[in-house]
Design an enzyme around this catalytic site. Structure first.
Site, PDB file in Angstrom:
ATOM      1  N   GLY A  92       0.899   1.155  13.435  1.00 23.79           N
ATOM      2  CA  GLY A  92       1.152  -0.278  13.315  1.00 23.79           C
ATOM      3  C   GLY A  92       0.973  -0.760  11.893  1.00 23.79           C
ATOM      4  N   TYR A  93      -0.077  -0.282  11.242  1.00 23.53           N
ATOM      5  CA  TYR A  93      -0.367  -0.656   9.859  1.00 23.53           C
ATOM      6  C   TYR A  93       0.762  -0.210   8.931  1.00 23.53           C
ATOM      7  CZ  TYR A  93      -2.766  -0.595   5.327  1.00 23.53           C
ATOM      8  OH  TYR A  93      -3.095  -0.772   4.005  1.00 23.53           O
ATOM      9  N   ALA A  94       1.154   1.063   9.026  1.00 23.64           N
ATOM     10  CA  ALA A  94       2.188   1.590   8.133  1.00 23.64           C
ATOM     11  C   ALA A  94       3.531   0.917   8.386  1.00 23.64           C
ATOM     12  CB  ALA A  94       2.305   3.100   8.303  1.00 23.64           C
ATOM     13  N   ARG A 127       3.648  -2.365   6.692  1.00 20.35           N
ATOM     14  CA  ARG A 127       3.780  -2.207   5.244  1.00 20.35           C
ATOM     15  C   ARG A 127       5.192  -1.774   4.847  1.00 20.35           C
ATOM     16  NH1 ARG A 127      -0.009  -5.112   2.638  1.00 20.35           N
ATOM     17  NH2 ARG A 127      -1.896  -5.099   3.919  1.00 20.35           N
ATOM     18  N   THR A 160       0.844  -1.193   0.000  1.00 20.27           N
ATOM     19  CA  THR A 160       0.000   0.000   0.000  1.00 20.27           C
ATOM     20  C   THR A 160       0.880   1.243   0.000  1.00 20.27           C
ATOM     21  OG1 THR A 160      -0.135   0.469   2.371  1.00 20.27           O
ATOM     22  CG2 THR A 160      -1.562  -1.276   1.513  1.00 20.27           C
TER      23      THR A 160
END
Length: 281
Positions: free
Chosen positions: A163-165, A168, A151
């Site tokens: 956390g998401y970034a 990724r 992403t």
């Protein structure tokens, strides 16, 4: 590489064996269907058996070759069992599409440590485990393609999704490191990074869409089927890293070269932490 750059088609998908993770819905399901329509035999993998089986049955009803293997890809023992079964009963994959992922858009102080571990487990460790389980016979054969779905947060992180970034970013690092690792073996390592995709993720995570920076809307929204078409095209062209749609493809190299303005725009148009100091920049 942008979508407009042309490369001679070198990979024919007819008869190829492709493993697609996170294949019960969204990008994974659409990618498995597109690969099957292009003539590949597909191995669909996801944690939830019901939707996974329905996706495989739909592909078979359209004349495609599909096998469904439920597995928790954050557990290497389950991934190893999956690989042993695929290698023993079907064969060595020509293509691996590491699409499985999870994550919530949260500030650090909103994120439970257990949630942070899970967000790193999928996508990063899931991609690592699946690639590790199949790579030895692929190296022995001297061909194949390992492709990660990523992403824009891996290039331009936004507030309220630490956390998401971070997970990724780890996938991006894995892609680039693995490419170096496998250089000269005949195995290509690649990635496809779409902008926002209209998937069930936002239905399962209420409020997540509100935390996407407003600037991201300029990039456009893709359907899972459009992303699947990009994946198929990237595999056929032996592309390294593809970004879509065209606006994100054009901006990505600039964001990599000059990240600070893009990071500022993501913060300025994104969700602010409740304790943000007025006038901060």
């Amino acid at each position: 590489m942008t979508l407009n750059q042309k490369r001679t088609i070198t990979m024919k998908l007819t008869g190829k064996l492709a493993v697609v993770t996170g294949a019960s819905s969204g990008i994974g399901a659409a990618t498995a269907a597109a690969l099957a329509a292009a003539g590949a035999e597909v191995i669909l993998v996801a944690r939830t058996p019901g939707p996974l089986t329905k996706t495989a049955e739909l592909i078979r009803s359209r004349g495609g070759q599909a096998h469904d293997f439920p597995a928790d890809l954050t557990s290497y023992s389950e991934v190893k069992d999956l690989a042993d079964q695929v290698l023993g009963d079907i064969g060595v994959p020509d293509i691996i599409v590491n699409n499985a992922g999870a994550g919530r858009f949260l500030f650090l102080d909103e994120t439970d440590p257990e949630d942070a571990v899970q967000m790193m487990a999928a996508p990063y460790f899931a991609a690592f485990f699946v690639s590790r389980a199949f790579v030895a016979p692929m190296i022995a054969r001297g061909s194949g393609n390992i492709l990660q779905i990523n992403t824009p947060a891996a290039t331009v992180p936004w507030p309220g999704a630490v956390g998401y970034a971070s997970a990724r970013y780890a996938v991006r690092g894995f892609t680039e490191s693995l490419r170096q690792d496998l250089r000269g073996t005949g195995i290509r390592v690649s990635s496809v990074t779409p902008a926002k995709v209209d998937t069930p993720y936002f239905d399962r995570n209420p409020g997540a869409e509100d935390r996407i920076p407003r600037i991201e809307k300029l990039l456009g929204t893709m359907t899972p089927e459009k992303v699947a078409d990009v994946v198929v095209s990237a595999l056929r062209r032996d592309a390294d890293d593809v970004h879509a749609p065209w606006r994100w493809a054009a901006l990505h190299p600039i964001a990599r070269a000059i990240p600070r303005p893009f990071h500022w725009l993501a913060w300025h148009t994104g969700t602010k932490h409740p304790r943000t100091v007025a006038g901060a920049a």
